[in-house]
Design an enzyme around this catalytic site. Structure first.
Site, PDB file in Angstrom:
ATOM      1  N   ASP A   1       0.421   3.822   1.682  1.00 12.50           N
ATOM      2  CA  ASP A   1       0.376   4.459   3.001  1.00 12.50           C
ATOM      3  C   ASP A   1       1.788   4.746   3.519  1.00 12.50           C
ATOM      4  OD1 ASP A   1       0.161   4.727   5.970  1.00 12.50           O
ATOM      5  OD2 ASP A   1      -1.946   4.286   5.594  1.00 12.50           O
TER       6      ASP A   1
ATOM      7  N   CYS B   1       0.840  -1.186   0.000  1.00 14.28           N
ATOM      8  CA  CYS B   1       0.000   0.000   0.000  1.00 14.28           C
ATOM      9  C   CYS B   1       0.882   1.246   0.000  1.00 14.28           C
ATOM     10  CB  CYS B   1      -0.910  -0.005   1.224  1.00 14.28           C
ATOM     11  SG  CYS B   1      -2.067   1.398   1.280  1.00 14.28           S
TER      12      CYS B   1
ATOM     13  N   ARG C   1       2.919   5.042   6.331  1.00 11.79           N
ATOM     14  CA  ARG C   1       3.296   4.334   7.565  1.00 11.79           C
ATOM     15  C   ARG C   1       3.758   2.903   7.305  1.00 11.79           C
ATOM     16  NH1 ARG C   1      -2.444   5.059  10.252  1.00 11.79           N
ATOM     17  NH2 ARG C   1      -2.917   4.417   8.094  1.00 11.79           N
TER      18      ARG C   1
ATOM     19  N   CYS D   1      -6.190   0.439   6.834  1.00  8.85           N
ATOM     20  CA  CYS D   1      -5.986   0.881   5.449  1.00  8.85           C
ATOM     21  C   CYS D   1      -7.051   1.902   5.040  1.00  8.85           C
ATOM     22  CB  CYS D   1      -6.019  -0.319   4.507  1.00  8.85           C
ATOM     23  SG  CYS D   1      -5.784   0.112   2.762  1.00  8.85           S
TER      24      CYS D   1
ATOM     25  N   HIS E   1      -2.334  -3.738   5.133  1.00 10.54           N
ATOM     26  CA  HIS E   1      -2.117  -3.315   6.524  1.00 10.54           C
ATOM     27  C   HIS E   1      -3.443  -2.940   7.175  1.00 10.54           C
ATOM     28  CE1 HIS E   1      -2.670   1.123   5.955  1.00 10.54           C
ATOM     29  NE2 HIS E   1      -2.365   0.804   4.711  1.00 10.54           N
TER      30      HIS E   1
END
Length: 211
Positions: free
Chosen positions: A46, A44, A48, A103, A100
Site C-alpha cells: 500500500d 504491505c 500509504r 488494508c 495496516h
C-alpha cells in the site's frame, strides 16, 4: 508522455539529494559501497505505508520487502529470498512485520466470493485465495460479530498480522538463525492510517519449544 510523468519525480529527487548534502556532505558516501541495515521490514505494498517515511529511517537502515497484505508465504521465493539474504548475509537483528488498518488486500480476501477476481486464474487471485484460507477463523468471527464494520475490519487486519507472524516465526531462515545463536527480534505491528502511529501486537526473540 513518459518524460512528462517522470519530470516531477526527478525534480523532487534532485531537491531531496541537494538538501541531504547541504545538511551533511558525506550523507551518501556512508553506504556507497555496502549496506548494514539493522532491520528487515516486511510490509504491505500500500502506497500509504512507506516504511522509511513512517519510521524516519535513512538510507541503509532498513532492508525492505513489501507485498499485498504483508503476507509471509513460505512457497514464495520472493519473500523467502529476501528473508534469507537479510539474515544470512546482512545479519539484521530485527524483523518488523507490519500490517495496516484499511488494508485493501484483507478487504479483497473478505469479498472474494462475490468479486470478479473469483472467476480469474491470475497471480492476484491465487494470492487472495491463500489469504482467505489463512483468515478462515477470522472470517467466521467477522460474520458472527455485532461490532461496527470498521472495528470488524480492523480486527481482521490484526488476525492477518498474527497469522503471518506465526508463519514468519516458523520459517526455516528464522528458525535457523535462532538455532545458530544469532540475535534476532521479531516484531508484529499494525500501522494506523488515521493517527500515523505504529502499534506493536506481538514480539518474539527466540524459538519456543514445541508443545
Amino acid at each position: 508522455m513518459i518524460m512528462t510523468t517522470l519530470k516531477p519525480l526527478l525534480a523532487k529527487n534532485r531537491s531531496w539529494a541537494l538538501q541531504r548534502r547541504a545538511r551533511n556532505p558525506d550523507y551518501f558516501e556512508k553506504y556507497r559501497y555496502q549496506q548494514k541495515p539493522h532491520s528487515l521490514w516486511i510490509g504491505c505494498s500500500d502506497s500509504r505505508v512507506p516504511a522509511e517515511v513512517l519510521t524516519g529511517a535513512h538510507p541503509g537502515e532498513l532492508f525492505v520487502h513489501r507485498n499485498i497484505a504483508n503476507m509471509v508465504v513460505t512457497q514464495d521465493d520472493n519473500v523467502m529470498s529476501v528473508l534469507q539474504y537479510a539474515l544470512v548475509y546482512l545479519k539484521v537483528s530485527q524483523i518488523v512485520l507490519c500490517g495496516h488498518y484499511g488494508c485493501g488486500g484483507v478487504q479483497a480476501a473478505l469479498s472474494l466470493p462475490e468479486s470478479a477476481l473469483a472467476d480469474e486464474d491470475s497471480p492476484l487471485t491465487r494470492r487472495m485465495h491463500e489469504l482467505r484460507r489463512v483468515l478462515q477463523q477470522g472470517l467466521e468471527d467477522y460474520h458472527a460479530s455485532d461490532a461496527t464494520e470498521g472495528d470488524k475490519l480492523n480486527q481482521l487486519v490484526e488476525v492477518n498480522l498474527l497469522a503471518q507472524f506465526a508463519q514468519l516465526v516458523a520459517s526455516e531462515p528464522v528458525r535457523s538463525a535462532w538455532q545458530r545463536g544469532q540475535t534476532l527480534h521479531l516484531f508484529g505491528c499494525v500501522y494506523d492510517l488515521q493517527s500515523g502511529h505504529l502499534k506493536e501486537l506481538i514480539h518474539q526473540s527466540a524459538e519456543e519449544p514445541q508443545a
